[in-house]
Design a protein around this motif. Structure first.
Motif, PDB file in Angstrom:
ATOM      1  N   ILE A 419       1.309   4.700   5.453  1.00  0.00           N
ATOM      2  CA  ILE A 419       2.633   4.975   6.053  1.00  0.00           C
ATOM      3  C   ILE A 419       3.768   4.494   5.141  1.00  0.00           C
ATOM      4  O   ILE A 419       4.906   4.896   5.317  1.00  0.00           O
ATOM      5  CB  ILE A 419       2.799   4.356   7.458  1.00  0.00           C
ATOM      6  CG1 ILE A 419       2.511   2.846   7.438  1.00  0.00           C
ATOM      7  CG2 ILE A 419       1.905   5.063   8.487  1.00  0.00           C
ATOM      8  CD1 ILE A 419       2.914   2.129   8.712  1.00  0.00           C
ATOM      9  N   TYR A 420       3.451   3.594   4.193  1.00  0.00           N
ATOM     10  CA  TYR A 420       4.483   3.106   3.270  1.00  0.00           C
ATOM     11  C   TYR A 420       4.576   3.986   2.021  1.00  0.00           C
ATOM     12  O   TYR A 420       5.256   3.634   1.062  1.00  0.00           O
ATOM     13  CB  TYR A 420       4.227   1.642   2.896  1.00  0.00           C
ATOM     14  CG  TYR A 420       4.249   0.739   4.123  1.00  0.00           C
ATOM     15  CD1 TYR A 420       5.458   0.338   4.678  1.00  0.00           C
ATOM     16  CD2 TYR A 420       3.070   0.343   4.750  1.00  0.00           C
ATOM     17  CE1 TYR A 420       5.481  -0.451   5.821  1.00  0.00           C
ATOM     18  CE2 TYR A 420       3.079  -0.443   5.889  1.00  0.00           C
ATOM     19  CZ  TYR A 420       4.293  -0.833   6.412  1.00  0.00           C
ATOM     20  OH  TYR A 420       4.323  -1.604   7.553  1.00  0.00           O
ATOM     21  N   GLY A 421       3.861   5.100   2.037  1.00  0.00           N
ATOM     22  CA  GLY A 421       3.963   6.084   0.962  1.00  0.00           C
ATOM     23  C   GLY A 421       3.607   5.512  -0.390  1.00  0.00           C
ATOM     24  O   GLY A 421       2.612   4.790  -0.539  1.00  0.00           O
ATOM     25  N   THR A 422       4.460   5.804  -1.368  1.00  0.00           N
ATOM     26  CA  THR A 422       4.166   5.412  -2.749  1.00  0.00           C
ATOM     27  C   THR A 422       4.122   3.898  -2.924  1.00  0.00           C
ATOM     28  O   THR A 422       3.628   3.412  -3.925  1.00  0.00           O
ATOM     29  CB  THR A 422       5.248   5.969  -3.699  1.00  0.00           C
ATOM     30  OG1 THR A 422       6.497   5.520  -3.215  1.00  0.00           O
ATOM     31  CG2 THR A 422       5.199   7.476  -3.751  1.00  0.00           C
ATOM     32  N   LYS A 423       4.681   3.163  -1.973  1.00  0.00           N
ATOM     33  CA  LYS A 423       4.794   1.706  -2.115  1.00  0.00           C
ATOM     34  C   LYS A 423       3.636   0.948  -1.475  1.00  0.00           C
ATOM     35  O   LYS A 423       3.585  -0.285  -1.538  1.00  0.00           O
ATOM     36  CB  LYS A 423       6.102   1.206  -1.492  1.00  0.00           C
ATOM     37  CG  LYS A 423       7.335   1.924  -1.980  1.00  0.00           C
ATOM     38  CD  LYS A 423       7.647   1.554  -3.411  1.00  0.00           C
ATOM     39  CE  LYS A 423       8.915   2.254  -3.866  1.00  0.00           C
ATOM     40  NZ  LYS A 423       9.199   2.114  -5.244  1.00  0.00           N
ATOM     41  N   ALA A 424       2.740   1.659  -0.816  1.00  0.00           N
ATOM     42  CA  ALA A 424       1.660   0.991  -0.085  1.00  0.00           C
ATOM     43  C   ALA A 424       0.866   0.031  -0.969  1.00  0.00           C
ATOM     44  O   ALA A 424       0.472  -1.065  -0.540  1.00  0.00           O
ATOM     45  CB  ALA A 424       0.737   2.038   0.531  1.00  0.00           C
ATOM     46  N   GLY A 425       0.669   0.448  -2.229  1.00  0.00           N
ATOM     47  CA  GLY A 425      -0.095  -0.369  -3.168  1.00  0.00           C
ATOM     48  C   GLY A 425       0.523  -1.754  -3.355  1.00  0.00           C
ATOM     49  O   GLY A 425      -0.183  -2.742  -3.585  1.00  0.00           O
ATOM     50  N   GLU A 426       1.853  -1.844  -3.270  1.00  0.00           N
ATOM     51  CA  GLU A 426       2.529  -3.136  -3.448  1.00  0.00           C
ATOM     52  C   GLU A 426       2.111  -4.107  -2.340  1.00  0.00           C
ATOM     53  O   GLU A 426       1.926  -5.301  -2.586  1.00  0.00           O
ATOM     54  CB  GLU A 426       4.050  -2.955  -3.409  1.00  0.00           C
ATOM     55  CG  GLU A 426       4.586  -2.177  -4.587  1.00  0.00           C
ATOM     56  CD  GLU A 426       6.101  -1.961  -4.527  1.00  0.00           C
ATOM     57  OE1 GLU A 426       6.774  -2.582  -3.674  1.00  0.00           O
ATOM     58  OE2 GLU A 426       6.598  -1.165  -5.341  1.00  0.00           O
ATOM     59  N   ILE A 427       1.954  -3.592  -1.126  1.00  0.00           N
ATOM     60  CA  ILE A 427       1.570  -4.459   0.005  1.00  0.00           C
ATOM     61  C   ILE A 427       0.120  -4.912  -0.178  1.00  0.00           C
ATOM     62  O   ILE A 427      -0.209  -6.091   0.016  1.00  0.00           O
ATOM     63  CB  ILE A 427       1.767  -3.711   1.347  1.00  0.00           C
ATOM     64  CG1 ILE A 427       3.240  -3.346   1.513  1.00  0.00           C
ATOM     65  CG2 ILE A 427       1.275  -4.551   2.526  1.00  0.00           C
ATOM     66  CD1 ILE A 427       3.545  -2.422   2.654  1.00  0.00           C
ATOM     67  N   GLU A 428      -0.715  -3.964  -0.593  1.00  0.00           N
ATOM     68  CA  GLU A 428      -2.116  -4.304  -0.797  1.00  0.00           C
ATOM     69  C   GLU A 428      -2.259  -5.375  -1.891  1.00  0.00           C
ATOM     70  O   GLU A 428      -3.034  -6.321  -1.755  1.00  0.00           O
ATOM     71  CB  GLU A 428      -2.897  -3.047  -1.169  1.00  0.00           C
ATOM     72  CG  GLU A 428      -4.314  -3.126  -0.649  1.00  0.00           C
ATOM     73  CD  GLU A 428      -4.934  -1.761  -0.492  1.00  0.00           C
ATOM     74  OE1 GLU A 428      -5.288  -1.410   0.640  1.00  0.00           O
ATOM     75  OE2 GLU A 428      -5.075  -1.050  -1.488  1.00  0.00           O
ATOM     76  N   LYS A 429      -1.430  -5.234  -2.932  1.00  0.00           N
ATOM     77  CA  LYS A 429      -1.467  -6.204  -4.036  1.00  0.00           C
ATOM     78  C   LYS A 429      -1.066  -7.601  -3.520  1.00  0.00           C
ATOM     79  O   LYS A 429      -1.683  -8.606  -3.890  1.00  0.00           O
ATOM     80  CB  LYS A 429      -0.497  -5.733  -5.131  1.00  0.00           C
ATOM     81  CG  LYS A 429      -0.614  -6.478  -6.418  1.00  0.00           C
ATOM     82  CD  LYS A 429      -0.003  -5.652  -7.569  1.00  0.00           C
ATOM     83  CE  LYS A 429       0.127  -6.523  -8.805  1.00  0.00           C
ATOM     84  NZ  LYS A 429       1.506  -6.970  -9.039  1.00  0.00           N
ATOM     85  N   MET A 430      -0.060  -7.649  -2.646  1.00  0.00           N
ATOM     86  CA  MET A 430       0.375  -8.953  -2.101  1.00  0.00           C
ATOM     87  C   MET A 430      -0.786  -9.634  -1.381  1.00  0.00           C
ATOM     88  O   MET A 430      -1.003 -10.842  -1.503  1.00  0.00           O
ATOM     89  CB  MET A 430       1.521  -8.748  -1.079  1.00  0.00           C
ATOM     90  CG  MET A 430       2.861  -8.436  -1.702  1.00  0.00           C
ATOM     91  SD  MET A 430       4.042  -7.819  -0.466  1.00  0.00           S
ATOM     92  CE  MET A 430       4.454  -9.302   0.408  1.00  0.00           C
ATOM     93  N   ILE A 431      -1.566  -8.830  -0.652  1.00  0.00           N
ATOM     94  CA  ILE A 431      -2.680  -9.395   0.125  1.00  0.00           C
ATOM     95  C   ILE A 431      -3.812  -9.845  -0.811  1.00  0.00           C
ATOM     96  O   ILE A 431      -4.419 -10.894  -0.586  1.00  0.00           O
ATOM     97  CB  ILE A 431      -3.179  -8.377   1.180  1.00  0.00           C
ATOM     98  CG1 ILE A 431      -2.053  -8.077   2.172  1.00  0.00           C
ATOM     99  CG2 ILE A 431      -4.420  -8.899   1.913  1.00  0.00           C
ATOM    100  CD1 ILE A 431      -2.319  -6.968   3.147  1.00  0.00           C
ATOM    101  N   ILE A 432      -4.034  -9.077  -1.885  1.00  0.00           N
ATOM    102  CA  ILE A 432      -5.084  -9.471  -2.839  1.00  0.00           C
ATOM    103  C   ILE A 432      -4.694 -10.792  -3.512  1.00  0.00           C
ATOM    104  O   ILE A 432      -5.496 -11.707  -3.659  1.00  0.00           O
ATOM    105  CB  ILE A 432      -5.321  -8.344  -3.885  1.00  0.00           C
ATOM    106  CG1 ILE A 432      -5.949  -7.149  -3.191  1.00  0.00           C
ATOM    107  CG2 ILE A 432      -6.208  -8.825  -5.042  1.00  0.00           C
ATOM    108  CD1 ILE A 432      -5.942  -5.861  -3.989  1.00  0.00           C
TER     109      ILE A 432
END
Ligand SMILES: Cc1cc2nc3c(=O)[nH]c(=O)nc-3n(C[C@H](O)[C@H](O)[C@H](O)COP(=O)(O)OP(=O)(O)OC[C@H]3O[C@@H](n4cnc5c(N)ncnc54)[C@H](O)[C@@H]3O)c2cc1C
Length: 519
Positions: A419-432
């Motif tokens: 749902i965060y579109g192109t930026k979703a990866g940034e959130i996943e990276k924060m969690i990693i």
């Protein structure tokens, strides 16, 4: 998005002025702003509250041609909307879905009627069809919808329409505007117009609700895209303007998925009083509604009437074996339809056309009212085209039909984050990088702490409600759980946005007060 940078843009253009000033940050205003920005006009949008605070976060969440409008014979409206449905699903696949609907049928006449009607609906969709409609016998209907009451059931007609997340779509439009060089500001209320000696509008006076600062904003064209509030803006321009909006309230209740136990939605085309009722799976819950109640009171926080809630629960209970009661409701939300009214011909609101209206006042105020979420792009295109035709702005070509909001997120571990579109990866990276940020804000809600931080840094929320109601959909999915998540979320927000404890407590208190409307 960064609010301070956006306010600085506003100050930078103070003397040179804007090509286009859009009032209203719902589906219509954001669509118009994106259309204008992508054509190359210097554009600013001002929203008095949060983006999609009003009607645009309170829809049935359908991207549809409108089977009901077909029954009313409005073929042009349906054909246009079906085309826009196709464009929206293509351009924003991360916020939309192809949803299967079943219409339960109880007479052979209805089997015939809805089979023929939906075949025609398929035909109108043409290449952009989301799947063919067909008849299901009784046994298959019940296996598709195991909680549908079997008494008198002859079968079901299956058809397809689109579904989406309305407020996330609005935030996505705002982000896209900024990315393309536009300025969009929430909590900026337009209070009056600036006019020249000939009475032509040359700008607006607006107040930053957050700081209390007043601004004078000059522009070649001002567009009124304020939905049910449009007449307030018309009266700012000309106090003698006649009423052009006929508000009609629509209420939904959100239930646990155990009330449907199906990935198919139910569509009841004709309830006792001739309305349409949907029960639609959405983010693991079921959204049931809606009503159509004419109202005179126009507010940012409409409240469901007792009789509307009773009607929805009673009607759902007539079709479902597990009958919902008030205690089962996770959230109740009400929205006001900005129906374009004909003051000379008062009609029942369910008969009033859902078509939009564009008008240009003698002072040069261009207004766009009515319509639906599905058609926001087309409405925006027509609005800017009208300004070009009237000679207010120079000709530039519309490009939004092929404007993609999405780039491939195949590498995501969590499908939900798309749902965060192109930026979703940034959130996943924060969690990693920091696994504790992967914790949920409440065990009944799907949202993580990382998302709240990311939202604060990128989507200019100004209040706890902005995050829980429209950046995430926590309020709509489970109002009680969202209230309990409030303190955790407010603490993160205070830290990210640089506020103290007092702000944090005020946010929690304001949010808890708001709950009266949703529970
Ligand atoms: C119950 C219900 C269900 C619906 N379901 C669907 C559906 O499933 N699919 C579909 O396609 N459509 C649906 N619709 C229609 C759709 O939601 C609306 O057509 C659409 O959201 C209207 O958007 P808008 O921008 O015109 O209005 P709004 O979303 O109301 O936005 C207008 C904005 O203007 C702002 N504003 C007002 N005055 C000022 C001011 N002075 N200064 C600055 N800002 C100001 C307001 O704060 C508001 O945010 C539904 C509508 C309702 C009510």
């Amino acid at each position: 998005m960064d609010r301070n940078t956006l306010i600085q843009n506003l100050k930078d253009y103070q003397t040179s002025g804007w090509d286009i000033i859009v009032i209203g940050g719902g589906a219509t205003g954001l669509g118009v702003a994106l259309d204008a920005v992508t054509r190359g006009y210097k554009t600013i949008l001002l929203e008095q509250s949060d983006f999609a605070k009003a009607t645009s976060s309170r829809s049935t969440k359908l991207v549809h041609g409108g089977v009901r409008y077909l029954a009313q014979g409005d073929i042009l409206l349906v054909t246009e909307a079906l085309r826009e449905r196709g464009i929206m699903l293509k351009n924003a696949p991360h916020l939309t879905a192809n949803q299967e609907f079943v219409i339960p049928v109880y007479t052979y006449w209805d089997v015939f009627l809805y089979t023929v009607g939906l075949k025609f609906y398929d035909l109108l969709a043409g290449r952009l069809s989301l799947g063919k409609s067909y008849f299901l016998n009784r046994t298959r209907t019940l296996s598709r919808l195991p909680l549908l009451k079997p008494e008198g059931l002859k079968g079901g007609i299956v058809y397809h329409d689109g579904q989406f997340d309305d407020s996330r779509m609005a935030i996505t439009l705002a982000l896209a505007c900024v990315e393309k060089g536009g300025t969009v500001l929430n909590y900026f209320k337009v209070n009056s117009f600036i006019k020249d000696e000939k009475g032509k509008i040359t700008g607006v006076r607006a107040k930053d609700i957050e700081s209390g600062t007043e601004y004078t904003i000059q522009g070649k064209l001002v567009i009124n895209a304020t939905g049910v509030f449009a007449d307030q803006i018309h009266r700012m321009d000309d106090p003698l303007t006649r009423q052009s909006i006929r508000p009609s309230q629509g209420v939904h209740v959100v239930l646990d998925s155990s009330f449907l136990q199906s990935s198919s939605a139910i569509m009841i085309p004709k309830t006792d009083d001739g309305r349409v009722l949907f029960a639609i799976p959405w983010y693991g819950k079921v959204v049931v509604g809606t009503t159509d109640t004419p109202l005179n009171d126009i507010t940012l926080e409409p409240k469901a009437l007792d009789e509307e809630i009773d009607f929805i629960l009673r009607t759902a209970g007539r079709y479902l074996t597990k009958s919902p009661g008030r205690e089962d409701v996770n959230c109740i939300f009400a929205g006001l339809r900005p129906l374009a009214a004909n003051p000379d011909k008062p009609e029942a609101t369910k008969e009033v056309s859902r078509r939009h209206k564009i008008s240009l006042s003698p002072s040069g105020l261009l207004s766009i009212i009515g319509g639906k979420w599905t058609s926001y792009r087309r409405m925006a295109e027509e609005t800017i085209d009208r300004a070009i035709k009237s000679g207010i702005i120079e000709r530039k070509k519309c490009v939004t039909a092929n404007f993609s909001f999405y780039s491939d997120n195949k590498k995501l571990k969590s499908e939900r984050l798309k749902i965060y579109g192109t930026k979703a990866g940034e959130i996943e990276k924060m969690i990693i990088e920091q696994p504790p940020l992967g914790e949920l804000i409440d065990k009944r809600l799907p949202y993580t702490l990382a998302e709240i931080i990311w939202i604060c840094r990128n989507e200019i929320p100004c209040s706890l409600e902005d995050v829980l109601a429209r950046r995430t959909r926590a309020l709509f999915l489970d109002a009680r759980a969202s209230r309990e998540a409030g303190p955790v979320v407010a603490e993160i927000m205070a830290k990210e946005l640089g506020y103290g404890k007092e702000w944090q407590y005020r946010q929690i208190a304001d949010y808890n007060r708001l709950m009266d409307n949703y529970l």
